[in-house]
Design a protein around this motif. Structure first.
Motif, mmCIF file in Angstrom:
data_model
loop_
_atom_site.group_PDB
_atom_site.id
_atom_site.type_symbol
_atom_site.label_atom_id
_atom_site.label_comp_id
_atom_site.label_asym_id
_atom_site.label_seq_id
_atom_site.Cartn_x
_atom_site.Cartn_y
_atom_site.Cartn_z
ATOM 1 N N ALA A 270 0.849 -1.161 0.006
ATOM 2 C CA ALA A 270 0.230 0.074 0.089
ATOM 3 C C ALA A 270 0.823 1.120 -0.041
ATOM 4 O O ALA A 270 0.529 2.130 -0.631
ATOM 5 N N ARG A 271 1.839 1.096 0.705
ATOM 6 C CA ARG A 271 2.822 2.469 0.729
ATOM 7 C C ARG A 271 3.442 2.636 -0.555
ATOM 8 O O ARG A 271 3.687 3.721 -1.040
ATOM 9 N N GLU A 272 3.778 1.325 -1.225
ATOM 10 C CA GLU A 272 4.665 1.333 -2.510
ATOM 11 C C GLU A 272 3.654 2.020 -3.521
ATOM 12 O O GLU A 272 4.221 2.777 -4.461
ATOM 13 N N ILE A 273 2.299 1.643 -3.571
ATOM 14 C CA ILE A 273 1.568 2.093 -4.762
ATOM 15 C C ILE A 273 0.663 3.296 -4.339
ATOM 16 O O ILE A 273 -0.047 3.968 -5.343
ATOM 17 N N LYS A 274 1.040 3.885 -3.212
ATOM 18 C CA LYS A 274 0.105 5.130 -2.593
ATOM 19 C C LYS A 274 0.053 6.117 -3.760
ATOM 20 O O LYS A 274 -0.828 6.944 -4.195
ATOM 21 N N GLY A 275 1.393 6.602 -4.170
ATOM 22 C CA GLY A 275 1.650 7.775 -5.166
ATOM 23 C C GLY A 275 0.833 7.611 -6.469
ATOM 24 O O GLY A 275 0.121 8.408 -7.121
ATOM 25 N N ALA A 276 0.692 6.268 -6.819
ATOM 26 C CA ALA A 276 0.050 6.121 -8.022
ATOM 27 C C ALA A 276 -1.625 6.302 -8.005
ATOM 28 O O ALA A 276 -2.350 6.728 -8.657
ATOM 29 N N VAL A 277 -1.943 5.564 -6.991
ATOM 30 C CA VAL A 277 -3.298 5.436 -6.547
ATOM 31 C C VAL A 277 -3.968 6.906 -6.159
ATOM 32 O O VAL A 277 -4.924 7.360 -6.830
ATOM 33 N N ASP A 278 -3.054 7.685 -5.556
ATOM 34 C CA ASP A 278 -3.510 9.155 -5.434
ATOM 35 C C ASP A 278 -3.447 9.891 -6.651
ATOM 36 O O ASP A 278 -4.565 10.622 -6.886
ATOM 37 N N SER A 279 -2.612 9.684 -7.380
ATOM 38 C CA SER A 279 -2.533 10.060 -8.772
ATOM 39 C C SER A 279 -3.828 9.681 -9.715
ATOM 40 O O SER A 279 -4.597 10.776 -10.451
ATOM 41 N N LEU A 280 -4.229 8.621 -9.561
ATOM 42 C CA LEU A 280 -5.343 7.961 -10.246
ATOM 43 C C LEU A 280 -6.854 8.564 -9.835
ATOM 44 O O LEU A 280 -7.727 8.771 -10.676
#
Length: 183
Positions: free
Chosen positions: A32-42
């Motif tokens: 979750a920490r690893e993908i947070k940036g991409a999820v926030d962006s999407l």
């Protein structure tokens, strides 16, 4: 875009995430920490980590990933007391071939993996022989999983259906655990 859709999209675009989720090896909080940036962006908003983790939990509990690594039908061999050595071409002529595991010629020198010698001596050879066709050997996904789990690979070689991993003794149990969980 909804958070669950964003998480699914990020996971579907990354083979390593798919393998980790489908095998049950994933640390969902770390992912979750690893993908947070991409999820926030999407999603165009600041999504909480526990929300992403819940979406990952749902995703991993749903149908298996379309991409998976199977080590069914594999044979695993371990050899301890492995070392590395570098020789000149002249020195290599005097090497005891019975102790040689593999050697590579590089810029006029021979770099060798040897039994019971060399430096350092706390290395282990993990040989995994896969069943099936040569093109089905999950060589790169295994390396990606090992790296994601901080399993230190010194060398990795593949010949046909055999994959050779040279690693420190301290990482062997984790590596064997990965292979067993993927069965």
């Amino acid at each position: 875009m909804k958070v669950t859709e964003a998480v699914k999209k990020v996971v579907d675009e990354n083979v390593l995430y798919q393998i980790m989720l489908s095998s049950g090896l994933a640390n969902l909080n770390a992912m979750a920490r690893e993908i947070k940036g991409a999820v926030d962006s999407l999603t165009v908003k600041d999504v909480k980590l526990n929300t992403i983790e819940k979406a990952l939990t749902k995703l991993s509990a749903s149908k298996p990933s379309s991409y998976s690594v199977s080590t069914t039908g594999t044979e695993v061999q371990l050899e301890t007391g492995i070392g590395e050595a570098t020789y000149t071409l002249d020195e290599f002529q005097n090497v005891d071939i019975s102790k040689l595991i593999m050697a590579v010629s590089d810029e006029g020198r021979i770099k060798a993996i040897i039994k019971n010698g060399g430096s350092p001596s706390d290395l282990v050879l993990l040989k995994v022989k896969f069943a099936g066709a040569k093109h089905d050997v999950p060589y790169h996904p295994l390396i990606m999983i090992f790296n994601a789990l901080n399993i230190n690979l010194i060398h990795a070689f593949r010949f046909d259906r055999n994959v050779f991993f040279i690693m420190p003794r301290k990482d062997v149990v984790k590596a064997l655990s990965v292979i067993e969980k993927l069965r």
